[in-house]
Scaffold this active site. Structure first.
Site, short mmCIF file in Angstrom:
data_model
loop_
_atom_site.label_atom_id
_atom_site.label_comp_id
_atom_site.label_asym_id
_atom_site.label_seq_id
_atom_site.Cartn_x
_atom_site.Cartn_y
_atom_site.Cartn_z
CG ASP A 79 -2.06 0.98 1.14
OD1 ASP A 79 -2.23 1.62 0.08
OD2 ASP A 79 -2.81 1.10 2.13
CE LYS A 80 -0.55 6.95 -2.52
NZ LYS A 80 -1.09 8.36 -2.49
CG HIS A 81 -0.73 6.92 4.61
ND1 HIS A 81 -2.08 6.86 4.86
CD2 HIS A 81 -0.27 8.00 5.28
CE1 HIS A 81 -2.43 7.86 5.65
NE2 HIS A 81 -1.35 8.56 5.93
CB SER A 82 -0.59 10.68 0.43
OG SER A 82 -0.52 12.08 0.49
CB THR A 119 -8.52 8.45 -1.67
OG1 THR A 119 -7.20 8.99 -1.72
CG2 THR A 119 -8.70 7.47 -2.80
NE ARG A 167 -4.01 12.00 18.01
CZ ARG A 167 -3.72 11.62 16.75
NH1 ARG A 167 -4.22 10.50 16.26
NH2 ARG A 167 -2.93 12.34 16.00
CB SER A 182 -3.28 7.66 14.25
OG SER A 182 -4.42 7.82 13.46
CE LYS A 186 -5.87 5.19 10.65
NZ LYS A 186 -6.39 6.54 10.70
CE LYS A 187 -2.23 3.26 5.11
NZ LYS A 187 -3.19 3.15 4.01
N1 URA Z 1 -4.15 10.58 9.60
C1 URA Z 1 -4.46 9.60 10.50
O1 URA Z 1 -4.97 8.55 10.13
N2 URA Z 1 -4.18 9.81 11.78
C2 URA Z 1 -3.60 10.95 12.25
O2 URA Z 1 -3.36 11.07 13.42
C3 URA Z 1 -3.29 11.96 11.29
C4 URA Z 1 -3.57 11.73 9.97
#
Ligand code: URA
Length: 435
Positions: A79-82, A119, A167, A182, A186-187
């Site tokens: 996967d890619k995360h931006s 997205t 938060r 965070s 999830k990843k």
């Molecule tokens: N994106 C997230 O999923 N968590 C954060 O804390 C900040 C950006």
């Protein structure tokens, strides 16, 4: 152990043990730790920070708060995360490009955050596309199409859902260990084997300076690898929009044009290929970056990536002919009008965040979480740095729902651009961070 004792130790700057973090997160997930205690914990971490070892423990505890997916697929799961920006629609292209290279991309994406687009909001422009399928359909589409882009489900990392919500309202979002845990929880819950991070820096990014961007990228890379997920990061430029389109349906249309080869954009191609190459190298599909980039590029030239995108969209409920006929399905805004600079010159700089705010002003983003989005609106054919703006060449075309929002957005766009003599210098990729 009492939650207040864990909070007290963190407040006093102690390093928490894995067991302490795990027990606190278990209580956060079950609800036995109160909202006030979660808020106090977040504030203690905000001020005292966490060691890498503690951040790994927090990330793993949050990953294990819900379902952790496992995959039995004939290729690597990536996967890619931006970290988010303006005109950042790369996921829509990169996921099918990687799928066409034999990788599997179960991509869990987010909605727009602050001034940046998300997205999922972009995919909601596609009629019928289901962004919240059950895990069974998610698995099936990932297997059959090679990629599936969906939204966060309740089963994956539920601790993050509760912690993020708290938060958000206690001024504790901007903490590097909390952001790291965070994103990565999830990843990791998605069962990935390789990850590449696109950490944006500049006037349209959350991290405005290189120091901040490097700090976040180093934390993410160290903690991800520490948690067993092979990860690298690129720090890429957000001092101007990435794709020259900002707005949900407009960015989807741009992605379709890119995938079919009808739209060619040097910066978008450079960053997309560089991010994809990181994954092909990490997964040992290729052993050098140039070969990896050529493989990715080939997926556009042969139509293989377009075919994967089409398969994914259809399998998730969208039209079967969406890619070729997207103009038929993406509804247009009633007002489409150019905005010109007040004088002729070259685009020297762009306050890129303002362009994101212009999209929100048009109704294409949210002011509060419950806002509905107008997918039709946005900014098209945005001029990049170094391009000439004159009385025939607009800064962009504004797609608006009504006159009043057009006027407000046009004023923001004009104030965001500095047009002068000096051409703005543009570098797409600033740095690479590896473990
Ligand atoms: N994106 C997230 O999923 N968590 C954060 O804390 C900040 C950006």
């Amino acid at each position: 152990m009492l939650p207040q004792e864990v909070i007290r130790r963190k407040r006093d700057g102690a390093a928490l043990s894995r067991d302490e973090v795990q027990e606190f997160i278990a209580g956060l997930t079950s609800g036995s730790v109160s909202e006030g205690q979660v808020a106090a914990f977040a504030m203690a971490v905000f001020f005292k920070g966490m060691s890498r070892e503690e951040a790994v423990g927090l990330t793993l505890a949050m990953r294990d708060s819900g379902t952790v997916l496992t995959w039995d697929l004939p290729g690597p799961v990536v996967d890619k995360h931006s970290s988010g920006g303006i005109g950042d629609n790369l996921s829509l292209m990169l996921a099918p490009m990687l799928a066409a290279c034999g990788l599997y991309v179960p991509m869990i994406s987010g909605r727009g955050l602050g001034h940046t687009g998300g997205t999922l909001d972009k995919l909601d422009s596609i009629p019928g596309y289901v962004t919240q399928p059950g895990l069974d359909l998610f698995r099936k589409v990932t297997r059959d199409a090679g990629c599936a882009i969906i939204g966060q489900t309740a089963d994956l990392a539920p601790a993050d859902k509760r912690l993020y919500g708290i938060r958000d309202v206690t001024a504790t979002v901007e903490s590097i260990p909390l952001i790291t845990a965070s994103i990565l929880s999830k990843k990791l819950a998605a069962g990935l084997q390789h990850l590449v991070l696109d950490v944006k820096v500049g006037s349209g990014a959350f991290m405005a300076t290189m120091e901040e961007a490097v700090g976040l990228a180093e934390s993410l890379v160290a903690v991800a690898n520490g948690a067993g997920l092979r990860t690298t990061a690129l720090i890429t430029d957000m001092d101007e929009p990435l794709a020259p389109y900002a707005g949900n349906a407009l960015e989807v249309a741009h992605a379709c044009g890119f995938l079919t080869g009808e739209i060619v954009n040097r910066r978008v191609m450079e960053i997309t290929l560089a991010l994809g190459a990181e994954l092909l190298l990490s997964a040992r599909i290729d052993s050098d970056a140039e070969t990896a980039k050529a493989r990715l590029r080939n997926t556009i030239d042969t139509g293989a990536a377009a075919e994967r995108f089409e398969r994914m969209v259809a399998a998730l409920g969208g039209p079967t002919d969406f890619l070729r006929d997207h103009q038929k399905y993406l509804i247009q805004a009633p007002i489409i009008r150019p905005v010109f600079a007040d004088e002729n010159g070259v685009v020297a700089s762009i306050r890129t965040r303002e362009l994101g705010l212009a999209v929100i002003e048009l109704g294409g983003g949210r002011r509060v979480a419950t806002d509905m989005i107008d997918h039709r609106v946005g900014l098209a054919q945005l001029l990049g740095k170094g391009f000439a703006a004159d009385f025939n060449t607009p800064l962009c075309w504004v797609h608006a729902a009504d006159e009043a929002s057009f006027e407000r957005a046009a004023a923001i766009v004009k104030s965001a651009y500095s047009v002068g003599d000096a051409p703005g210098k543009s570098t797409a990729i600033h740095a690479r961070i590896a473990a």
